[in-house]
Design an enzyme around this catalytic site. Structure first.
Site, PDB file in Angstrom:
ATOM      1  N   ASP A  57      25.114 -65.447  45.396  1.00  0.00           N
ATOM      2  CA  ASP A  57      25.503 -64.121  44.896  1.00  0.00           C
ATOM      3  C   ASP A  57      24.471 -63.514  43.961  1.00  0.00           C
ATOM      4  O   ASP A  57      24.812 -62.718  43.074  1.00  0.00           O
ATOM      5  CB  ASP A  57      26.873 -64.180  44.185  1.00  0.00           C
ATOM      6  CG  ASP A  57      27.960 -64.685  45.105  1.00  0.00           C
ATOM      7  OD1 ASP A  57      27.842 -64.473  46.326  1.00  0.00           O
ATOM      8  OD2 ASP A  57      28.924 -65.296  44.604  1.00  0.00           O
ATOM      9  N   LYS A  59      21.032 -61.081  47.206  1.00  0.00           N
ATOM     10  CA  LYS A  59      20.129 -61.218  48.360  1.00  0.00           C
ATOM     11  C   LYS A  59      20.283 -60.037  49.319  1.00  0.00           C
ATOM     12  O   LYS A  59      19.303 -59.461  49.784  1.00  0.00           O
ATOM     13  CB  LYS A  59      20.416 -62.545  49.099  1.00  0.00           C
ATOM     14  CG  LYS A  59      20.187 -63.775  48.239  1.00  0.00           C
ATOM     15  CD  LYS A  59      20.588 -65.052  48.956  1.00  0.00           C
ATOM     16  CE  LYS A  59      22.083 -65.221  49.120  1.00  0.00           C
ATOM     17  NZ  LYS A  59      22.845 -65.413  47.880  1.00  0.00           N
ATOM     18  N   GLY A  81      28.695 -63.679  51.387  1.00  0.00           N
ATOM     19  CA  GLY A  81      29.116 -62.282  51.279  1.00  0.00           C
ATOM     20  C   GLY A  81      27.940 -61.540  50.686  1.00  0.00           C
ATOM     21  O   GLY A  81      27.630 -61.725  49.511  1.00  0.00           O
ATOM     22  N   HIS A  82      27.237 -60.777  51.499  1.00  0.00           N
ATOM     23  CA  HIS A  82      26.035 -60.080  51.043  1.00  0.00           C
ATOM     24  C   HIS A  82      26.338 -58.585  50.936  1.00  0.00           C
ATOM     25  O   HIS A  82      26.651 -57.942  51.938  1.00  0.00           O
ATOM     26  CB  HIS A  82      24.868 -60.340  51.995  1.00  0.00           C
ATOM     27  CG  HIS A  82      24.416 -61.774  51.999  1.00  0.00           C
ATOM     28  ND1 HIS A  82      23.347 -62.229  52.706  1.00  0.00           N
ATOM     29  CD2 HIS A  82      24.896 -62.864  51.331  1.00  0.00           C
ATOM     30  CE1 HIS A  82      23.186 -63.530  52.486  1.00  0.00           C
ATOM     31  NE2 HIS A  82      24.128 -63.933  51.671  1.00  0.00           N
ATOM     32  N   GLN A 137      23.856 -68.339  50.414  1.00  0.00           N
ATOM     33  CA  GLN A 137      24.163 -69.228  49.291  1.00  0.00           C
ATOM     34  C   GLN A 137      22.958 -69.275  48.331  1.00  0.00           C
ATOM     35  O   GLN A 137      22.189 -68.335  48.278  1.00  0.00           O
ATOM     36  CB  GLN A 137      24.553 -70.639  49.764  1.00  0.00           C
ATOM     37  CG  GLN A 137      25.910 -70.705  50.448  1.00  0.00           C
ATOM     38  CD  GLN A 137      25.901 -70.194  51.879  1.00  0.00           C
ATOM     39  OE1 GLN A 137      25.131 -70.632  52.707  1.00  0.00           O
ATOM     40  NE2 GLN A 137      26.784 -69.270  52.188  1.00  0.00           N
TER      41      GLN A 137
HETATM   42  P1  GDP Z   1      24.404 -61.981  47.647  1.00  0.00           P
HETATM   43  O1  GDP Z   1      25.438 -62.903  48.172  1.00  0.00           O
HETATM   44  O2  GDP Z   1      23.243 -62.718  47.048  1.00  0.00           O
HETATM   45  O3  GDP Z   1      23.960 -60.944  48.624  1.00  0.00           O
HETATM   46  O4  GDP Z   1      25.078 -61.214  46.421  1.00  0.00           O
HETATM   47  P2  GDP Z   1      26.565 -60.582  46.401  1.00  0.00           P
HETATM   48  O5  GDP Z   1      26.568 -59.349  47.217  1.00  0.00           O
HETATM   49  O6  GDP Z   1      27.593 -61.606  46.695  1.00  0.00           O
HETATM   50  O7  GDP Z   1      26.726 -60.290  44.863  1.00  0.00           O
HETATM   51  C1  GDP Z   1      25.873 -59.447  44.167  1.00  0.00           C
HETATM   52  C2  GDP Z   1      26.725 -58.328  43.552  1.00  0.00           C
HETATM   53  O8  GDP Z   1      25.974 -57.666  42.575  1.00  0.00           O
HETATM   54  C3  GDP Z   1      27.125 -57.272  44.553  1.00  0.00           C
HETATM   55  O9  GDP Z   1      28.366 -56.727  44.163  1.00  0.00           O
HETATM   56  C4  GDP Z   1      26.023 -56.233  44.412  1.00  0.00           C
HETATM   57  O10 GDP Z   1      26.449 -54.927  44.785  1.00  0.00           O
HETATM   58  C5  GDP Z   1      25.768 -56.291  42.945  1.00  0.00           C
HETATM   59  N1  GDP Z   1      24.398 -56.022  42.509  1.00  0.00           N
HETATM   60  C6  GDP Z   1      23.221 -56.328  43.135  1.00  0.00           C
HETATM   61  N2  GDP Z   1      22.191 -56.003  42.344  1.00  0.00           N
HETATM   62  C7  GDP Z   1      22.709 -55.509  41.211  1.00  0.00           C
HETATM   63  C8  GDP Z   1      22.141 -55.019  39.985  1.00  0.00           C
HETATM   64  O11 GDP Z   1      20.935 -55.018  39.769  1.00  0.00           O
HETATM   65  N3  GDP Z   1      23.021 -54.602  39.028  1.00  0.00           N
HETATM   66  C9  GDP Z   1      24.357 -54.607  39.203  1.00  0.00           C
HETATM   67  N4  GDP Z   1      25.132 -54.173  38.196  1.00  0.00           N
HETATM   68  N5  GDP Z   1      24.923 -55.054  40.324  1.00  0.00           N
HETATM   69  C10 GDP Z   1      24.112 -55.499  41.308  1.00  0.00           C
HETATM   70  P1  IMO Z   2      26.280 -65.978  49.272  1.00  0.00           P
HETATM   71  O1  IMO Z   2      25.404 -66.035  50.500  1.00  0.00           O
HETATM   72  C1  IMO Z   2      28.441 -68.111  46.191  1.00  0.00           C
HETATM   73  C2  IMO Z   2      30.250 -71.936  47.331  1.00  0.00           C
HETATM   74  C3  IMO Z   2      31.753 -72.038  47.338  1.00  0.00           C
HETATM   75  C4  IMO Z   2      31.920 -73.504  46.984  1.00  0.00           C
HETATM   76  C5  IMO Z   2      30.774 -74.159  47.743  1.00  0.00           C
HETATM   77  C6  IMO Z   2      31.146 -74.726  49.094  1.00  0.00           C
HETATM   78  O2  IMO Z   2      27.168 -64.789  49.235  1.00  0.00           O
HETATM   79  O3  IMO Z   2      25.443 -66.144  48.054  1.00  0.00           O
HETATM   80  P2  IMO Z   2      31.703 -73.687  51.467  1.00  0.00           P
HETATM   81  O4  IMO Z   2      32.705 -72.655  51.867  1.00  0.00           O
HETATM   82  O5  IMO Z   2      30.294 -73.331  51.770  1.00  0.00           O
HETATM   83  O6  IMO Z   2      32.057 -75.053  51.956  1.00  0.00           O
HETATM   84  O7  IMO Z   2      31.826 -73.757  49.857  1.00  0.00           O
HETATM   85  O8  IMO Z   2      29.792 -73.157  47.898  1.00  0.00           O
HETATM   86  N1  IMO Z   2      29.690 -70.847  48.152  1.00  0.00           N
HETATM   87  C7  IMO Z   2      29.156 -69.724  47.642  1.00  0.00           C
HETATM   88  N2  IMO Z   2      29.077 -69.289  46.366  1.00  0.00           N
HETATM   89  N3  IMO Z   2      27.907 -67.397  47.184  1.00  0.00           N
HETATM   90  C8  IMO Z   2      27.938 -67.829  48.458  1.00  0.00           C
HETATM   91  O9  IMO Z   2      27.272 -67.231  49.457  1.00  0.00           O
HETATM   92  C9  IMO Z   2      28.632 -69.033  48.741  1.00  0.00           C
HETATM   93  N4  IMO Z   2      28.895 -69.722  49.871  1.00  0.00           N
HETATM   94  C10 IMO Z   2      29.528 -70.840  49.488  1.00  0.00           C
HETATM   95  O10 IMO Z   2      32.336 -71.194  46.389  1.00  0.00           O
HETATM   96  O11 IMO Z   2      31.705 -73.681  45.616  1.00  0.00           O
HETATM   97 MG    MG Z   3      27.493 -63.259  47.937  1.00  0.00          MG
END
Ligand code: GDP
Ligand code: IMO
Ligand code: MG
Length: 429
Positions: free
Chosen positions: A13, A16, A40-41, A223
């Site tokens: 998270d 990416k 979840g991207h 991840q």
């Molecule tokens: P990913 O899994 O690495 O793609 O990241 P996620 O989408 O799960 O989580 C990142 C969260 O931070 C999302 O809700 C993005 O919209 C938000 N986000 C990304 N970059 C920034 C930033 O620079 N500032 C803020 N406030 N939110 C951001």
């Molecule tokens: P993105 O790509 C954050 C965590 C789960 C749990 C562990 C194992 O959005 O960054 P799993 O379902 O893979 O067997 O869970 O890994 N986890 C993540 N945490 N971002 C993710 O993906 C994750 N995918 C799995 O919360 O701790």
């Molecule tokens: Mg994510």
């Protein structure tokens, strides 16, 4: 003839999805190499927010080619829903998306096994996303799995039945676990039919050919490095190789083809699910980070645990991945904190160490912090880093110095446009 890789350096998270979307204009191909719908991207642009789970984050660029590599695991039901959501945005899925025949399929019974295993673990549960990830990768390495290419074979149903029979044998051992497989199978088979209508490819050949043709390629990780099956906080990890090496095995590209490695980190730390987190904050500051950073999972909606940046962990991830460019996310979330702490070392078994030890449990590892002055300015509209508050500039300079790798992008908000490029990069060829 080269591939750049973008991956998370913490527990996922990091942002990416947002940065892959930003960088896609430089690349012909975006390829996911591991993970599945546990990811979840999030992408935000033109007032819309999109969350992608299995689909690469370049998909909103009509000229891009997006590949789901052999290292990915696909739940056809979730995948179909993701694609249906894209159609609303006029994405021509058959044009921009290709799926590896060697990617593994998540069966409904894999999801049941994940749920049963987590329930049986009780308070020791991994905190899995319950998407069936662990059991699917277990079947892959156990040489039982079903792959996307199998849906084109005549014996697919028999092979499916045989694998499910195996799973039901295992499920019998979880005496407290009740399930109704039949009720979720119809939707799964309908989604398999849909999958057959998409562009299925021998993805490693496609990657090789694209490299020969001089196409620019960005591999997208899911991840984070600290969730890697080998180098993460085992057993509280996911079941795939989230680190740079995973891009080779998950796409069929050779290590000597990799050039830039973009390592993404948040300006602080978060983690969702169980497992050690040395700099976790249980106080008001932790709550403030969660509220300001909107730290709730994009896949499960769970609260993310929050804490200060952990440099020994970050250095470890940089080394494991060979990071060449750092990207700092969510800098705006730190605005308003009077001081910002950064963990520089740990107290471990009575001595000070500056590396990540074998175990990082809370009772074994105590973070040692350096404090830096914060800034109050709202930076969400910042376009040029020269205009950044001095204390933010100092924070970035301090981290670069400590980490020994340049920070080339600073993100100041979730939108595509809220991205400050400190050092322009081009795709490697
Ligand atoms: P990913 O899994 O690495 O793609 O990241 P996620 O989408 O799960 O989580 C990142 C969260 O931070 C999302 O809700 C993005 O919209 C938000 N986000 C990304 N970059 C920034 C930033 O620079 N500032 C803020 N406030 N939110 C951001
Ligand atoms: P993105 O790509 C954050 C965590 C789960 C749990 C562990 C194992 O959005 O960054 P799993 O379902 O893979 O067997 O869970 O890994 N986890 C993540 N945490 N971002 C993710 O993906 C994750 N995918 C799995 O919360 O701790
Ligand atoms: Mg994510």
């Amino acid at each position: 003839m080269a591939v750049d890789v973008l991956l998370g350096l913490q527990w996922g998270d990091e942002g990416k999805g947002k940065i892959v979307d930003v960088l896609t204009r430089n690349y012909d191909i975006i390829a996911r190499f591991q993970g599945g719908p546990n990811a979840g991207h999030t992408l935000e642009f033109e007032g819309h927010k999109h969350v992608l789970h299995t689909i690469p984050s370049g998909v909103f660029h009509p000229e891009s080619s997006n590949v789901i590599g052999n290292g990915v695991v696909i739940d056809p039901v979730i995948f179909k829903k993701e694609i249906d959501n894209l159609k609303v945005h006029n994405v021509d899925v058959n044009k921009v998306l290709k799926i590896s025949r060697k990617a593994h399929l998540i069966l409904p019974s894999h999801r049941l096994l994940d749920a049963a295993s987590e329930a049986a673990k009780g308070k020791n549960k991994i905190g899995s996303t319950l998407k069936g990830i662990g059991p699917t990768y277990m079947d892959k390495t156990g040489r039982n799995g079903l792959r996307v290419g199998d849906i084109e074979q005549d014996d697919f149903k028999e092979r499916y039945d045989a694998l499910v029979a195996k799973h039901e044998q295992i499920l019998m051992h979880y005496t407290d676990f009740e399930y109704d497989l039949k009720s979720i199978e119809d939707e799964w088979f309908a989604a398999i039919d849909f999958l057959r209508s998409l562009t299925l490819i021998d993805s490693e050949h496609f990657m090789h050919k694209s490299l020969r043709e001089g196409k620019t390629i960005l591999a997208e990780g899911a991840q984070g490095s600290l969730l890697d099956i080998d180098f993460g906080s085992y057993p509280f990890v996911t079941s795939s190789t989230t680190t740079c090496a995973g891009s080779c095995t998950g796409l069929g590209i050779a290590p000597n083809k990799i050039r830039k490695v973009f390592g993404i980190f948040k300006a602080y730390c978060t983690r969702v699910g169980s497992g050690p987190f040395p700099t976790e904050l249980f106080d008001e500051t932790g709550k403030e980070l969660r509220a300001k950073g909107n730290e709730f999972g994009a896949t499960t909606g769970r609260e993310r645990r929050c804490g200060w940046l952990d440099l020994p962990a970050l250095k470890y991830a940089i080394d494991v991945n060979g990071v060449t460019n750092l990207i700092m996310m969510k800098s705006d979330v730190l605005s308003g904190f009077p001081t910002i702490k950064v963990c520089t070392a740990y107290r471990y078994k009575g001595t000070e160490i500056d590396y990540l030890p074998y175990r990082t449990d809370e009772n074994l590892v105590e973070p040692i912090y350096t404090e830096l002055p914060g800034w109050n300015e709202d930076i969400t509209k910042l376009e040029n880093f020269d205009d950044a508050p001095q204390n933010l500039k100092d924070y970035v300079a301090y981290l670069q110095e400590e980490l020994g790798v340049p920070i080339t992008i600073v993100s100041v908000g979730p939108d595509r446009k809220q991205t400050i490029v400190l050092e322009e990069t081009t795709a490697s060829v």
